[in-house]
Design a protein around this motif. Structure first.
Motif, PDB file in Angstrom:
ATOM      1  N   GLU A  23      69.111   6.067  46.645  1.00 55.47           N
ATOM      2  CA  GLU A  23      69.693   4.732  46.499  1.00 55.47           C
ATOM      3  C   GLU A  23      70.794   4.790  45.448  1.00 55.47           C
ATOM      4  N   ARG A  24      71.994   4.368  45.819  1.00 54.68           N
ATOM      5  CA  ARG A  24      73.150   4.578  44.959  1.00 54.68           C
ATOM      6  C   ARG A  24      73.052   3.847  43.627  1.00 54.68           C
ATOM      7  N   ASP A  25      72.651   2.590  43.629  1.00 55.99           N
ATOM      8  CA  ASP A  25      72.650   1.807  42.396  1.00 55.99           C
ATOM      9  C   ASP A  25      71.611   2.285  41.392  1.00 55.99           C
ATOM     10  N   THR A  26      70.448   2.670  41.873  1.00 50.42           N
ATOM     11  CA  THR A  26      69.335   2.990  40.979  1.00 50.42           C
ATOM     12  C   THR A  26      69.075   4.487  40.807  1.00 50.42           C
ATOM     13  N   LEU A  67      68.354   8.920  56.111  1.00 45.27           N
ATOM     14  CA  LEU A  67      69.482   8.078  55.704  1.00 45.27           C
ATOM     15  C   LEU A  67      69.610   6.870  56.612  1.00 45.27           C
ATOM     16  N   GLU A  68      69.474   7.091  57.906  1.00 41.33           N
ATOM     17  CA  GLU A  68      69.602   5.984  58.854  1.00 41.33           C
ATOM     18  C   GLU A  68      68.530   4.930  58.622  1.00 41.33           C
ATOM     19  N   GLY A 123      68.293  -1.810  54.536  1.00 42.09           N
ATOM     20  CA  GLY A 123      69.115  -2.583  53.617  1.00 42.09           C
ATOM     21  C   GLY A 123      69.500  -1.882  52.341  1.00 42.09           C
ATOM     22  N   HIS A 124      69.182  -0.607  52.200  1.00 38.33           N
ATOM     23  CA  HIS A 124      69.541   0.120  50.980  1.00 38.33           C
ATOM     24  C   HIS A 124      70.984   0.623  51.052  1.00 38.33           C
ATOM     25  N   ASP A 125      71.672   0.551  49.924  1.00 38.26           N
ATOM     26  CA  ASP A 125      72.966   1.220  49.789  1.00 38.26           C
ATOM     27  C   ASP A 125      72.640   2.665  49.438  1.00 38.26           C
ATOM     28  N   ALA A 126      72.454   3.476  50.450  1.00 36.50           N
ATOM     29  CA  ALA A 126      71.940   4.828  50.254  1.00 36.50           C
ATOM     30  C   ALA A 126      72.955   5.875  50.680  1.00 36.50           C
ATOM     31  N   PHE A 127      72.807   7.054  50.115  1.00 40.46           N
ATOM     32  CA  PHE A 127      73.624   8.196  50.530  1.00 40.46           C
ATOM     33  C   PHE A 127      72.714   9.410  50.661  1.00 40.46           C
ATOM     34  N   GLU A 128      73.290  10.481  51.201  1.00 45.35           N
ATOM     35  CA  GLU A 128      72.524  11.688  51.480  1.00 45.35           C
ATOM     36  C   GLU A 128      73.270  12.891  50.926  1.00 45.35           C
ATOM     37  N   VAL A 129      72.534  13.836  50.326  1.00 47.50           N
ATOM     38  CA  VAL A 129      73.124  15.110  49.915  1.00 47.50           C
ATOM     39  C   VAL A 129      72.334  16.225  50.586  1.00 47.50           C
ATOM     40  N   ARG A 130      73.008  17.337  50.779  1.00 48.96           N
ATOM     41  CA  ARG A 130      72.371  18.483  51.431  1.00 48.96           C
ATOM     42  C   ARG A 130      72.633  19.739  50.623  1.00 48.96           C
ATOM     43  N   GLN A 131      71.570  20.495  50.392  1.00 45.65           N
ATOM     44  CA  GLN A 131      71.690  21.800  49.746  1.00 45.65           C
ATOM     45  C   GLN A 131      71.116  22.858  50.685  1.00 45.65           C
ATOM     46  N   ASP A 132      71.960  23.777  51.124  1.00 45.87           N
ATOM     47  CA  ASP A 132      71.491  24.870  51.964  1.00 45.87           C
ATOM     48  C   ASP A 132      70.807  25.934  51.116  1.00 45.87           C
ATOM     49  N   TYR A 133      69.769  26.541  51.673  1.00 46.00           N
ATOM     50  CA  TYR A 133      69.138  27.673  50.991  1.00 46.00           C
ATOM     51  C   TYR A 133      70.178  28.740  50.694  1.00 46.00           C
ATOM     52  N   GLY A 134      71.090  28.962  51.667  1.00 41.87           N
ATOM     53  CA  GLY A 134      72.078  30.022  51.538  1.00 41.87           C
ATOM     54  C   GLY A 134      73.051  29.842  50.392  1.00 41.87           C
ATOM     55  N   GLY A 135      73.062  28.657  49.782  1.00 40.47           N
ATOM     56  CA  GLY A 135      73.923  28.412  48.635  1.00 40.47           C
ATOM     57  C   GLY A 135      73.271  28.753  47.311  1.00 40.47           C
ATOM     58  N   THR A 136      72.108  29.388  47.342  1.00 39.94           N
ATOM     59  CA  THR A 136      71.409  29.792  46.116  1.00 39.94           C
ATOM     60  C   THR A 136      71.139  31.285  46.153  1.00 39.94           C
ATOM     61  N   ALA A 137      70.850  31.846  44.986  1.00 44.29           N
ATOM     62  CA  ALA A 137      70.591  33.282  44.910  1.00 44.29           C
ATOM     63  C   ALA A 137      69.350  33.664  45.723  1.00 44.29           C
ATOM     64  N   TRP A 138      68.336  32.790  45.721  1.00 46.52           N
ATOM     65  CA  TRP A 138      67.143  33.097  46.501  1.00 46.52           C
ATOM     66  C   TRP A 138      67.459  33.082  47.997  1.00 46.52           C
ATOM     67  N   GLY A 139      68.331  32.183  48.398  1.00 41.93           N
ATOM     68  CA  GLY A 139      68.763  32.169  49.788  1.00 41.93           C
ATOM     69  C   GLY A 139      69.473  33.450  50.178  1.00 41.93           C
ATOM     70  N   TRP A 140      70.233  34.031  49.214  1.00 38.15           N
ATOM     71  CA  TRP A 140      70.878  35.319  49.492  1.00 38.15           C
ATOM     72  C   TRP A 140      69.810  36.391  49.728  1.00 38.15           C
ATOM     73  N   ALA A 141      68.771  36.359  48.910  1.00 39.31           N
ATOM     74  CA  ALA A 141      67.695  37.344  49.040  1.00 39.31           C
ATOM     75  C   ALA A 141      67.018  37.233  50.409  1.00 39.31           C
ATOM     76  N   LEU A 142      66.908  36.015  50.890  1.00 35.79           N
ATOM     77  CA  LEU A 142      66.279  35.781  52.187  1.00 35.79           C
ATOM     78  C   LEU A 142      67.213  36.048  53.353  1.00 35.79           C
ATOM     79  N   GLU A 143      68.517  36.150  53.077  1.00 37.37           N
ATOM     80  CA  GLU A 143      69.529  36.191  54.140  1.00 37.37           C
ATOM     81  C   GLU A 143      69.362  34.973  55.055  1.00 37.37           C
ATOM     82  N   ASP A 144      69.178  33.824  54.422  1.00 36.16           N
ATOM     83  CA  ASP A 144      68.887  32.590  55.151  1.00 36.16           C
ATOM     84  C   ASP A 144      70.163  31.780  55.333  1.00 36.16           C
ATOM     85  N   GLU A 145      70.515  31.539  56.588  1.00 36.86           N
ATOM     86  CA  GLU A 145      71.751  30.819  56.890  1.00 36.86           C
ATOM     87  C   GLU A 145      71.497  29.487  57.588  1.00 36.86           C
ATOM     88  N   GLU A 146      70.225  29.041  57.682  1.00 38.16           N
ATOM     89  CA  GLU A 146      69.965  27.799  58.407  1.00 38.16           C
ATOM     90  C   GLU A 146      69.082  26.805  57.654  1.00 38.16           C
TER      91      GLU A 146
END
Length: 474
Positions: free
Chosen positions: A410-413, A372-373, A379-402
């Protein structure tokens, strides 16, 4: 510029000389069978670093190390395991029992398998733009030359290479696994070998003068350091200032006034291009500050900013990406352009991108593009999203918390500017994002425009894409 050598030794003339038997070895083809070709290589093993001492054998060690580590950590899943018996010698012999015959057969084929190809197993140096002189004094000339001489491990002045101080070239061919190993470096090679050695039961201390993976996303680097520290000691912000060897091994004095005692040291502080060994400055070629040969978009070598007719370079000796998949693409472009020169046809540009970067350690990492930085700095109008493994069913199976996946968009496109994944199967999960970015697809519709198997690990990517679309719609 050719000096006395060519006056006292008659030159051997070829249509094409290929320096290096790594990715350059893939260039000869039926389409070029009409050319008289010399392949020049002085490597300890034939076939380049990836085959013999890099990508392929390391992954063959990573796999058993991962199996052992997974069993040791299985208690958090409710699985109890007894003592494990893992044999370094058995794995080593299995790996190189497969690798070495491939290398040997490749060399034998190049030696005698094709009437138009000659193999020169010598060190060479440039003595003119289209001329090479071997260590034994042979003079080789060709109108077309491909420079694929690769790179080599950097050595530390305080710890020169020897029997118990080694580079990645020898790191997998050890007679036995030392009990205590220092791994010096903070990049992919150091991280992978720290995971391998610790998985096989060695006591590993990783030393680096800066944070690990300094060039990656900060959260990726921090998570790797935290996770890695569960399996081996990580000591950053230090350098080895003095090293002494005695009957009990090495004592390393560090810049923070501490010391560590180890039996062996792996030095993995980066690689340097072999342009100096080839004496490419003698041919007048342009070079980057780090010694890489400068090339244009067609992989043509530059001299005074202009392409040198018939001279190409590929792989580590010219690329900013020391990656086998990049070297292979370079070689494909060079092969196409050699054929184009024969047919007086237009040359092909090397436009493939973006470049995926993967680490097969514990945990795994898969990355491409900007943080992102970096995107905002560009010069991009950019943003960042994060998805943790632990927020999915497979992440539950893994017991993954990290583990997690980050997307930089890029926001516009809706264009994918980067993806950063750390966790199990990160290199595999990266590929659909690389594909989207490579073919100009935006995040719009990528999640809901196709089925995602439930509850597979790919739902991590699906959910990250959905987050990105939601952010754009705000």
């Amino acid at each position: 510029m050719t000096g006395n050598t060519t006056q006292t030794q008659s030159a051997e003339t070829f249509d094409l000389i290929i320096i290096g038997a790594g990715s350059g070895n893939s260039i000869p083809s039926p389409a070029l069978s009409g050319l008289k070709i010399a392949i020049v290589d002085d490597g300890r093993w034939f076939g380049g670093t990836c085959l013999n001492a890099g990508c392929i054998p390391t992954k063959m060690f990573v796999r058993p190390a991962d199996v052992v580590r997974n069993v040791r950590e299985a208690q958090r899943l409710g699985v109890s395991s007894g003592d494990l018996d893992v044999s370094w010698e058995a794995v080593r012999d299995r790996v190189f029992g497969r690798i070495d015959p491939i290398s040997a057969s490749g060399e034998a084929y190049r030696e005698s398998g094709e009437p138009n190809i000659s193999l020169v197993r010598e060190t060479v140096r440039f003595t003119d733009t289209h001329e090479l002189t071997t260590a034994s004094g042979r003079v080789l000339r060709a109108a077309k030359i491909v420079i694929g001489g690769g790179s080599r491990a950097r050595e530390l002045e305080v710890l020169p290479f020897g029997d118990t101080v080694f580079s990645s070239d020898d790191a997998m061919r050890l007679e036995s696994l030392p009990n205590r190993i220092a791994v010096i470096g903070g990049g992919v090679v150091a991280a992978e070998f720290a995971a391998i050695y610790s998985g096989f039961g060695a006591e590993v201390t990783q030393l680096n003068r800066s944070p690990l993976f300094r060039g990656l996303d900060d959260d990726i680097a921090a998570t790797f350091t935290s996770a890695g520290s569960r399996n081996w000691r990580i000591h950053t912000g230090v350098e080895v200032t003095e090293a002494s060897h005695g009957e009990s091994g090495w004592t390393l004095s560090l810049s923070d006034a501490s010391t560590i005692d180890v039996d062996a040291v792996l030095v993995a502080v980066g690689r340097q291009p072999n342009s100096d060994r080839l004496d490419t400055p003698a041919a007048g070629f342009d070079h980057h500050d780090d010694g890489r040969i400068q090339v244009d978009a067609y992989q043509q070598v530059l001299r005074n900013g202009e392409p040198v007719e018939g001279v190409f370079a590929l792989g580590d000796i010219s690329s900013p990406h020391q990656l086998k998949h990049v070297a292979n693409q370079d070689a494909r472009v060079v092969a196409s352009n050699l054929l184009a020169l024969e047919q007086d046809a237009p040359l092909t540009e090397n436009t493939l991108g973006p470049v995926p970067y993967t680490v097969f350690s514990a945990p795994e990492i898969g990355v491409f593009g900007s943080t992102l930085e970096e995107a905002q700095r560009d010069g991009h109008d950019a943003f960042e999203v994060r998805q943790d493994y632990g927020g999915t069913a497979w992440g539950w199976a893994l017991e993954d918390e990290e583990s997690f996946c980050k997307l930089v968009v890029e926001r516009d496109t809706g264009k994918l500017l980067g993806a950063h994944i750390i966790g199990p199967d990160a290199p595999i999960l990266l590929q659909p994002l690389v594909q989207a970015a490579s073919f100009g697809q935006t995040v719009h519709g990528l999640a809901r425009g196709q089925y995602w198997p439930h509850p597979a690990a790919t739902e991590i990517i699906e959910n990250a894409l959905l987050q990105a679309e939601e952010e754009i719609q705000k």
